[in-house]
Design an enzyme around this catalytic site. Structure first.
Site, mmCIF file in Angstrom:
data_model
loop_
_atom_site.group_PDB
_atom_site.id
_atom_site.type_symbol
_atom_site.label_atom_id
_atom_site.label_comp_id
_atom_site.label_asym_id
_atom_site.label_seq_id
_atom_site.Cartn_x
_atom_site.Cartn_y
_atom_site.Cartn_z
ATOM 1 N N ASP A 97 -7.246 16.336 4.831
ATOM 2 C CA ASP A 97 -6.305 16.451 5.777
ATOM 3 C C ASP A 97 -4.912 15.679 5.402
ATOM 4 O O ASP A 97 -4.845 14.541 4.792
ATOM 5 C CB ASP A 97 -6.839 15.639 7.011
ATOM 6 C CG ASP A 97 -6.230 16.109 8.382
ATOM 7 O OD1 ASP A 97 -5.661 17.032 8.231
ATOM 8 O OD2 ASP A 97 -6.190 15.537 9.423
ATOM 9 N N ASN A 110 -9.568 26.671 12.024
ATOM 10 C CA ASN A 110 -8.346 26.951 11.272
ATOM 11 C C ASN A 110 -7.956 28.344 11.208
ATOM 12 O O ASN A 110 -6.594 28.593 10.876
ATOM 13 C CB ASN A 110 -8.454 26.446 10.032
ATOM 14 C CG ASN A 110 -8.525 24.843 9.463
ATOM 15 O OD1 ASN A 110 -9.024 24.331 8.687
ATOM 16 N ND2 ASN A 110 -7.702 24.259 10.641
HETATM 17 C C1 IPE Z 1 -9.851 19.792 9.556
HETATM 18 O O1 IPE Z 1 -8.354 19.222 9.661
HETATM 19 C C2 IPE Z 1 -10.214 20.835 8.855
HETATM 20 C C3 IPE Z 1 -9.779 20.620 7.277
HETATM 21 C C4 IPE Z 1 -9.565 19.655 6.584
HETATM 22 C C5 IPE Z 1 -10.047 21.931 6.356
HETATM 23 P P1 IPE Z 1 -7.539 19.817 10.954
HETATM 24 O O2 IPE Z 1 -6.329 19.457 10.731
HETATM 25 O O3 IPE Z 1 -7.815 21.306 10.949
HETATM 26 O O4 IPE Z 1 -8.229 19.200 12.227
HETATM 27 P P2 IPE Z 1 -7.561 18.918 13.606
HETATM 28 O O5 IPE Z 1 -7.163 20.129 13.915
HETATM 29 O O6 IPE Z 1 -6.468 17.844 13.221
HETATM 30 O O7 IPE Z 1 -8.951 18.272 14.422
HETATM 31 C C1 IPE Z 2 -5.504 19.919 6.010
HETATM 32 O O1 IPE Z 2 -4.118 19.723 6.176
HETATM 33 C C2 IPE Z 2 -5.741 21.244 5.114
HETATM 34 C C3 IPE Z 2 -6.302 22.035 6.128
HETATM 35 C C4 IPE Z 2 -6.495 21.915 7.211
HETATM 36 C C5 IPE Z 2 -6.515 23.573 5.673
HETATM 37 P P1 IPE Z 2 -3.347 19.931 7.590
HETATM 38 O O2 IPE Z 2 -2.801 21.435 7.293
HETATM 39 O O3 IPE Z 2 -4.268 19.966 8.594
HETATM 40 O O4 IPE Z 2 -2.046 18.910 7.499
HETATM 41 P P2 IPE Z 2 -1.655 18.344 8.764
HETATM 42 O O5 IPE Z 2 -2.838 17.541 9.469
HETATM 43 O O6 IPE Z 2 -0.908 19.284 9.691
HETATM 44 O O7 IPE Z 2 -0.854 17.078 8.182
HETATM 45 MG MG MG Z 3 -4.687 18.419 9.981
#
Ligand code: IPE
Ligand code: IPE
Ligand code: MG
Length: 241
Positions: free
Chosen positions: A22, A70
């Site tokens: 993340d 996602n």
């Molecule tokens: C969790 O991260 C999913 C992955 C890292 C693939 P998200 O960024 O999607 O989760 P939320 O929305 O902050 O809970």
């Molecule tokens: C994690 O990074 C990757 C996926 C969820 C695919 P994020 O895209 O959630 O990055 P933040 O949380 O917005 O910084």
């Molecule tokens: Mg995220």
């Protein structure tokens, strides 16, 4: 594996480490870059984390790359994430295979383009007999989705209620032959599971480093494992005095 690599293995290393990668978006934003640049940067350290993990004696390394939630992101970002998965397979597969990594996918391939589905299936098939480390790719994965899918399949198979127990339910999960994660790491400082390994992580140790995923390196992995080694796992019992 060379004897030097053997020496790096740690006592009581976790057998299975699962990572919620993340913070890619925030990493990019802080640099004035588009979010997709953060996702791409996030793939750069995959190889070094896999290599470091294997050298530390980790046998299973799971990466949460795309959740069932996602899909609700803007279409351009979803398309970018699909393209990045495809690029990573093209770039890394041969070397992963040579290094003895087995790739397993958890989640649903349906929903991905046919070409990408084939690419993932090919990578899984190619590496299926490798045994140095198992890389579990959670892509289009959701913990609740997995449980719902398992229930449907049990009903379809006509499983009798009296035969349902922990072990049987585990066999209906995508992870059926994979041990539960000992350690779950979520980067970027967020303190939640976001639908990750819901059934499997009930007795995992959790670790939440502040760094964004693109900045998570070997040193960060080592710190996480050292922290894990300092913990006492009790599984609801008591330590004998
Ligand atoms: C969790 O991260 C999913 C992955 C890292 C693939 P998200 O960024 O999607 O989760 P939320 O929305 O902050 O809970
Ligand atoms: C994690 O990074 C990757 C996926 C969820 C695919 P994020 O895209 O959630 O990055 P933040 O949380 O917005 O910084
Ligand atoms: Mg995220």
């Amino acid at each position: 594996m060379t004897s030097d690599q053997h020496k790096q293995e740690l006592k009581n290393a976790p057998r299975h480490v699962a990572i919620i990668m993340d913070g890619n978006g925030r990493w990019a934003k802080e640099r004035g870059l588009p979010r997709v640049a953060g996702h791409r940067a996030g793939t750069e350290n995959l190889r070094r984390i896999i290599r470091a993990g294997a050298n530390l004696g980790i046998k299973y390394l799971t990466f949460y790359a795309f959740s069932t939630e996602n899909w609700s992101r803007p279409k351009a970002e979803v398309t970018g994430l699909m393209r990045i998965l495809s690029e990573v397979i093209d770039r890394e597969l041969e070397e992963l295979n040579q290094e003895g990594a087995r790739l397993v996918h958890i989640g649903h391939l349906e929903g991905l383009s046919k070409v990408l589905q084939k690419k993932v299936q090919h990578a899984v098939e190619l590496t299926k007999d490798n045994d140095r480390i198992t890389i579990v790719l959670a892509f289009n994965y959701g913990g609740r989705d997995e449980i719902v899918f398992a229930i449907k399949k049990m009903l379809r198979d006509g499983v009798k209620p009296e035969n349902v127990d922990d072990a049987l339910v585990s066999q209906y999960m995508f992870t059926k032959d994979i041990p539960d994660p000992d350690l779950v790491i979520r980067t970027s400082g967020e303190l939640r599971t976001s639908n990750f390994l819901t059934w499997q992580s009930v007795y995992s140790e959790w670790y939440f480093p502040e760094v964004y995923w693109p900045d998570f390196n070997e040193e960060e992995l080592r710190k996480a494992i050292e922290d894990f080694q300092s913990r006492e796992r009790r599984f609801g019992g008591l330590k004998e005095s």
